[in-house]
Design an enzyme around this catalytic site. Structure first.
Site, PDB file in Angstrom:
ATOM      1  N   HIS A   1       0.849  -1.193   0.000  1.00 10.18           N
ATOM      2  CA  HIS A   1       0.000   0.000   0.000  1.00 10.18           C
ATOM      3  C   HIS A   1       0.881   1.238   0.000  1.00 10.18           C
ATOM      4  O   HIS A   1       2.092   1.155   0.228  1.00 10.18           O
ATOM      5  CB  HIS A   1      -0.953  -0.003   1.195  1.00 10.18           C
ATOM      6  CG  HIS A   1      -0.299   0.121   2.536  1.00 10.18           C
ATOM      7  ND1 HIS A   1       0.566  -0.828   3.047  1.00 10.18           N
ATOM      8  CD2 HIS A   1      -0.379   1.086   3.489  1.00 10.18           C
ATOM      9  CE1 HIS A   1       0.970  -0.454   4.242  1.00 10.18           C
ATOM     10  NE2 HIS A   1       0.426   0.706   4.541  1.00 10.18           N
TER      11      HIS A   1
ATOM     12  N   HIS B   1       1.294   3.931   1.960  1.00  9.26           N
ATOM     13  CA  HIS B   1       1.697   4.744   3.105  1.00  9.26           C
ATOM     14  C   HIS B   1       3.223   4.840   3.031  1.00  9.26           C
ATOM     15  O   HIS B   1       3.889   3.896   2.599  1.00  9.26           O
ATOM     16  CB  HIS B   1       1.247   4.119   4.428  1.00  9.26           C
ATOM     17  CG  HIS B   1      -0.181   4.458   4.777  1.00  9.26           C
ATOM     18  ND1 HIS B   1      -0.960   3.647   5.567  1.00  9.26           N
ATOM     19  CD2 HIS B   1      -0.953   5.523   4.436  1.00  9.26           C
ATOM     20  CE1 HIS B   1      -2.171   4.200   5.700  1.00  9.26           C
ATOM     21  NE2 HIS B   1      -2.183   5.334   5.024  1.00  9.26           N
TER      22      HIS B   1
ATOM     23  N   ASP C   1       5.856   4.622   4.867  1.00  8.83           N
ATOM     24  CA  ASP C   1       6.830   3.660   5.398  1.00  8.83           C
ATOM     25  C   ASP C   1       6.929   2.405   4.528  1.00  8.83           C
ATOM     26  O   ASP C   1       7.802   1.564   4.746  1.00  8.83           O
ATOM     27  CB  ASP C   1       6.534   3.311   6.868  1.00  8.83           C
ATOM     28  CG  ASP C   1       5.108   2.861   7.123  1.00  8.83           C
ATOM     29  OD1 ASP C   1       4.201   3.289   6.397  1.00  8.83           O
ATOM     30  OD2 ASP C   1       4.904   2.068   8.066  1.00  8.83           O
TER      31      ASP C   1
ATOM     32  N   HIS D   1      -7.254  -1.959   5.801  1.00  9.06           N
ATOM     33  CA  HIS D   1      -6.435  -0.825   6.211  1.00  9.06           C
ATOM     34  C   HIS D   1      -7.122   0.422   5.641  1.00  9.06           C
ATOM     35  O   HIS D   1      -7.894   0.299   4.680  1.00  9.06           O
ATOM     36  CB  HIS D   1      -5.011  -0.999   5.637  1.00  9.06           C
ATOM     37  CG  HIS D   1      -3.947  -0.253   6.373  1.00  9.06           C
ATOM     38  ND1 HIS D   1      -3.785  -0.321   7.750  1.00  9.06           N
ATOM     39  CD2 HIS D   1      -2.967   0.587   5.931  1.00  9.06           C
ATOM     40  CE1 HIS D   1      -2.762   0.441   8.100  1.00  9.06           C
ATOM     41  NE2 HIS D   1      -2.251   1.004   7.021  1.00  9.06           N
TER      42      HIS D   1
ATOM     43  N   ASP E   1      -0.173  -3.703   5.763  1.00  5.08           N
ATOM     44  CA  ASP E   1      -0.653  -3.432   7.108  1.00  5.08           C
ATOM     45  C   ASP E   1      -2.140  -3.758   7.132  1.00  5.08           C
ATOM     46  O   ASP E   1      -2.836  -3.426   6.190  1.00  5.08           O
ATOM     47  CB  ASP E   1      -0.498  -1.959   7.460  1.00  5.08           C
ATOM     48  CG  ASP E   1       0.944  -1.475   7.503  1.00  5.08           C
ATOM     49  OD1 ASP E   1       1.873  -2.258   7.271  1.00  5.08           O
ATOM     50  OD2 ASP E   1       1.147  -0.275   7.736  1.00  5.08           O
TER      51      ASP E   1
ATOM     52  N   HIS F   1       7.472  -4.600  11.732  1.00  6.84           N
ATOM     53  CA  HIS F   1       6.677  -3.377  11.604  1.00  6.84           C
ATOM     54  C   HIS F   1       6.241  -2.897  12.986  1.00  6.84           C
ATOM     55  O   HIS F   1       5.059  -2.668  13.255  1.00  6.84           O
ATOM     56  CB  HIS F   1       5.462  -3.654  10.687  1.00  6.84           C
ATOM     57  CG  HIS F   1       4.701  -2.432  10.271  1.00  6.84           C
ATOM     58  ND1 HIS F   1       3.680  -1.899  11.022  1.00  6.84           N
ATOM     59  CD2 HIS F   1       4.804  -1.637   9.187  1.00  6.84           C
ATOM     60  CE1 HIS F   1       3.175  -0.841  10.398  1.00  6.84           C
ATOM     61  NE2 HIS F   1       3.845  -0.657   9.290  1.00  6.84           N
TER      62      HIS F   1
HETATM   63 ZN   LIG Z   1       3.118   0.663   7.803  1.00  8.62          ZN
END
Ligand SMILES: [Zn+2]
Length: 307
Positions: free
Chosen positions: A61, A63, A65, A139, A206, A264
């Site tokens: 995804h 995001h 990080d 998520h 995530d 994570h």
């Molecule tokens: Zn993450």
């Protein structure tokens, strides 16, 4: 060679000892980079894996990080004049983010990217080593986890072959046709072989708990799964779409996972032992609380049962 190489293990913000996310899977002739966060390129330098080794990049995804390492990695492919196309998978809904990351700054593009976005739950990509499958996760932004499934194979038993007097070209014929006629007696392949169980790798991040998590984890030899929080923050985890160590461990136990890699981690926890202790209450198999630059082997094949 089949192993996981951990580049980074921090969620959201890096810490003194944890780089942002990033993982490499070395699996025969595939070298897959998962979720390169910032700093992944330099972390890779410490592992001996080069940009030229990469065959594929999978992003769960968009995001930061999980993807802010993409611009550097993509430009590095061209800088190193990687001669083969590198496949890239990511949630199709994030195509605009990918386009911006791919062209985040000026560079001389020579490397070829084979861009194949994921736009359906259960989408499968056929690889030489098996099937790469994406499953939708839960998520706040569109997220897919991935698993690699090697089909079951067949292992011949030399002592059974010689008991039937099967040797030389007859072995090839038996494998091709599934049986062999020997002077009036038919020998089936099953009589002289056992199933060689295929191996499975799963990458889950995530997400909050959902069907996709279980679908990916099912019978994984090696499961890499996010464990952002501990049970003390279970309500927060559910609210923001993340897992606790206990939840991840229960998924692994219920899914027949062999090696469980937790990663994570939220920077709020200073002592990684707490993730271990919480997970250990639920999961009895091989348990790894991931550290940056650690290598985790895919466990040896399950032992096939003779028929
Ligand atoms: Zn993450």
């Amino acid at each position: 060679m089949r192993e996981l190489v951990v580049l980074g293990t921090a969620s959201q913000a890096p810490t003194r000892r944890r780089n942002h996310n990033g993982y490499l899977l070395r699996w025969d002739d595939e070298v897959i980079l998962f979720d390169p966060g910032e700093g992944s390129q330099r972390q890779m330098l410490h592992t001996g894996v080069t940009a030229t080794d990469l065959t594929r990049i999978c992003v769960t995804h968009f995001h930061g990080d999980h993807c802010l390492g993409l611009p550097g990695m993509i430009q590095r492919l061209s800088l190193d004049r990687v001669p083969h196309p590198v496949a890239v998978h990511f949630p199709a809904g994030g195509a605009d983010y990918f386009a911006r990351l791919r062209h985040a700054s000026s560079f001389h593009e020579t490397a070829e990217l084979a861009v194949e976005p994921i736009d359906a739950d259960g989408q499968r990509i056929a690889l030489g080593i098996g099937t790469l499958e994406a499953r939708r996760l839960r998520h706040p932004v569109e997220t897919y986890g991935y698993r690699l499934v090697e089909p079951d194979g067949c292992r011949l038993l030399p002592e059974r072959l010689s008991a039937y007097g099967i040797a030389g070209p007859a072995v090839g014929q038996l494998l091709r046709e599934g049986h062999l006629d020997l002077g009036g007696r038919r020998v089936d392949r099953d009589e002289v072989s056992v199933t060689r169980p295929g191996q499975r790798f799963a990458f889950v991040m995530d997400t909050g708990l959902c069907d996709g998590v279980y679908a990916l984890a099912e019978h994984a030899d090696l499961l890499v799964i996010e464990s952002t929080f501990l049970a003390s923050e279970a309500a927060l985890a559910a609210e923001v779409g993340h897992l606790t160590a206990g939840q991840a461990a229960r998924v692994a136990a219920e899914s027949g996972v062999r090696t469980l890699v937790l990663t994570h981690f939220s920077q709020r926890y200073a002592d990684p032992r707490r993730f271990h202790d919480e997970a250990r209450e639920h999961f009895a198999g091989e348990l790894v609380i991931a550290e940056d630059l650690e290598t985790v082997p895919v466990p040896p094949r399950r032992v096939p049962s003779p028929e």
